[in-house]
Every structure is written in C-alpha cells, then in structure tokens.
Scaffold this motif. Structure first.
Motif, mmCIF file in Angstrom:
data_model
loop_
_atom_site.group_PDB
_atom_site.id
_atom_site.type_symbol
_atom_site.label_atom_id
_atom_site.label_comp_id
_atom_site.label_asym_id
_atom_site.label_seq_id
_atom_site.Cartn_x
_atom_site.Cartn_y
_atom_site.Cartn_z
ATOM 1 N N SER B 28 0.810 -1.216 0.000
ATOM 2 C CA SER B 28 0.000 0.000 0.000
ATOM 3 C C SER B 28 0.851 1.279 0.000
ATOM 4 N N MET B 29 2.164 1.138 0.142
ATOM 5 C CA MET B 29 3.063 2.304 0.104
ATOM 6 C C MET B 29 3.389 2.737 -1.325
ATOM 7 N N PHE B 30 3.065 1.919 -2.281
ATOM 8 C CA PHE B 30 3.316 2.311 -3.676
ATOM 9 C C PHE B 30 2.490 3.551 -4.009
ATOM 10 N N ASP B 31 3.157 4.537 -4.650
ATOM 11 C CA ASP B 31 2.438 5.767 -4.955
ATOM 12 C C ASP B 31 2.550 6.183 -6.411
ATOM 13 N N SER B 52 -0.813 7.764 -7.695
ATOM 14 C CA SER B 52 -1.820 7.146 -6.841
ATOM 15 C C SER B 52 -2.984 8.080 -6.524
ATOM 16 N N ILE B 53 -2.851 9.362 -6.857
ATOM 17 C CA ILE B 53 -3.943 10.288 -6.588
ATOM 18 C C ILE B 53 -4.962 10.306 -7.731
ATOM 19 N N SER B 94 7.744 3.344 -4.841
ATOM 20 C CA SER B 94 7.616 4.168 -3.649
ATOM 21 C C SER B 94 8.912 4.939 -3.509
ATOM 22 N N SER B 95 8.908 5.903 -2.645
ATOM 23 C CA SER B 95 10.094 6.756 -2.495
ATOM 24 C C SER B 95 10.543 6.732 -1.049
ATOM 25 N N LYS B 101 12.287 3.532 -5.560
ATOM 26 C CA LYS B 101 12.376 2.079 -5.620
ATOM 27 C C LYS B 101 11.235 1.567 -6.476
ATOM 28 N N VAL B 102 11.572 1.002 -7.606
ATOM 29 C CA VAL B 102 10.576 0.509 -8.546
ATOM 30 C C VAL B 102 10.584 -1.004 -8.541
ATOM 31 N N THR B 103 9.434 -1.583 -8.365
ATOM 32 C CA THR B 103 9.270 -3.031 -8.361
ATOM 33 C C THR B 103 8.485 -3.433 -9.589
#
Lengths: 112, 114
Positions: B28-31, B52-53, B94-95, B101-103
């Motif tokens: 859920s931290m992915f933005d 994510s917005i 996420s940052s 950091k890209v997954t």
C-alpha cells in the motif's frame, strides 16, 4: 535531451572470469542510477541503486558489485562470475522520487 | 515475496480489438505506477504512468486505470496493432528517501494477430 548508453551489448564469459558492464547518462546531472537484471522467465530485479557519486546501495545479496566513479557513470562488476549470473542486465536512470525511470539498451551476459 | 503480480504470462488479441493487461500489487506504500513495453534483447520503453492520486490516465491508444481499493491496475490498448506485440511490464514505485524504488511484475507477452 537525455540519453543512456550501456556496453557491451552482449558478452560470453567463462565461469570464474571477471565482469565489467559500463553505463553512462548524458544530458542531465546528478541522476539516480540503477542496475536491473532480467533472468530467463522472470521480471526485472533491482540489483543496485545510486543517488550520488560513491553512494551505492545493494538490494539483493549476490556475486556482483557496483561503483559510481563519476556523476553520470555507473559500473557493474564481478571478480568471479558464476553460471547463475547469466541474464539480461539493464542500466537505468531517473531524476529522483516520482519521476519515470528510463532504461538503457541492455547487455546480454552468458556465463559458460 | 512478489509485490507486483501479472498473473497472465501471455495474451493474444485480434488486430483492432482491445487489449487489456492486468496487474495486482500488495504494498500500500506504492504511490506511482508505470507500464513498460519491451522487445526481445532491448531495454524496456516507458509507455504510461499514473500517480496514486488519480484513477485514470490516457495517452493516445493507451489508458491506464488504477483501483487503489482493489490494489489493481490495468492497461488498455485500443485499437490493438501488430506492432504492439511485445512483453509488457507493470511497475510500482515508492520513495523511501532519496531514490525511487521501482518493483516490476514478471511481464505479460502480448501478441496482436493481424
């Protein structure tokens, strides 16, 4: 405009030999730099990232190392290659958090 | 722990029809979410992204939809063309401070049949 290049494009190395893959970015300064690997049948795995000269962080334990001797130069190395190091290696860059990551052309490494 | 999943390894679509590529994530931290297209022996090419917005972003034939409650995003290609045949990677980032950091997911191979 910004460009990213990595070389060599392909190489075949014997087990136990050293490795050096080089990546350079043009047209920007102080980029974030990344090394990814795509193993056969798998996604893209982040190996190393760097937010500045001499600053290297490793994501996964492995037989490889990375260095950033200059602002826009990123090098992936190994002292002794393993068979499991074979794969497609990708250098990438971006300007920082929230920015798109752009990839180089990739380097095919086959360890025999 | 695969935080970004593309459960369909391959997809075949007739030329002119819609291609829908799906992606699920667990963190859920992915933005920030991205789609890349990759041809064999080449680096991935950025296609489209979404913050994510937002819940939708459109660029020509490509539209990305984000459903945060379901932790699901999809890429729609309309109309599909034979040149779209490639492997498509979904990515989420996420940052955690100073870098992004890209997954990546494992990819979906799209074949558009003429």
């Amino acid at each position: 405009s910004q460009t990213i290049h990595q070389w060599p494009a392909t190489l075949v190395q014997p087990v136990g030999s050293p490795l050096s893959l080089e990546c350079t970015v043009e047209g920007t300064s102080n980029p974030n730099l990344y090394w990814y690997r795509q193993a056969a049948g798998r996604g893209l795995q982040l190996l190393f990232y760097s937010v500045g000269i001499g600053q290297i962080s490793s994501e996964v334990p492995q037989n490889l190392s990375a260095s950033r001797p200059q602002d826009r130069q990123f090098i992936l190395s190994s002292k002794k290659l393993l068979l499991s190091d074979s794969g497609f290696y990708l250098c990438a860059w971006n300007r920082g958090p929230g920015n798109t990551i752009y990839f180089g052309e990739g380097s095919w490494l086959t360890v025999v | 722990d695969q935080q970004v999943k593309q459960n369909s390894p391959s997809l075949s679509v007739q030329e002119g029809r819609i291609s829908i590529l799906n992606c699920d994530y667990t963190n859920s931290m992915f933005d920030y979410f991205l789609w890349y297209k990759k041809y064999p022996a080449e680096g991935p090419t950025f296609l489209i992204s979404i913050s994510s917005i937002k819940d939708k972003n459109e660029d020509g034939r490509f539209t990305v939809f984000l459903n945060k409650s379901a932790k699901h995003l999809s890429l729609h290609i309309v109309p599909s063309q034979p040149g779209d045949s490639a492997v498509y990677f979904c990515a989420a980032s996420s940052s955690p401070g100073g870098y992004q950091k890209v997954t990546f997911g494992t990819g979906t191979k799209l074949q558009v049949i003429p």
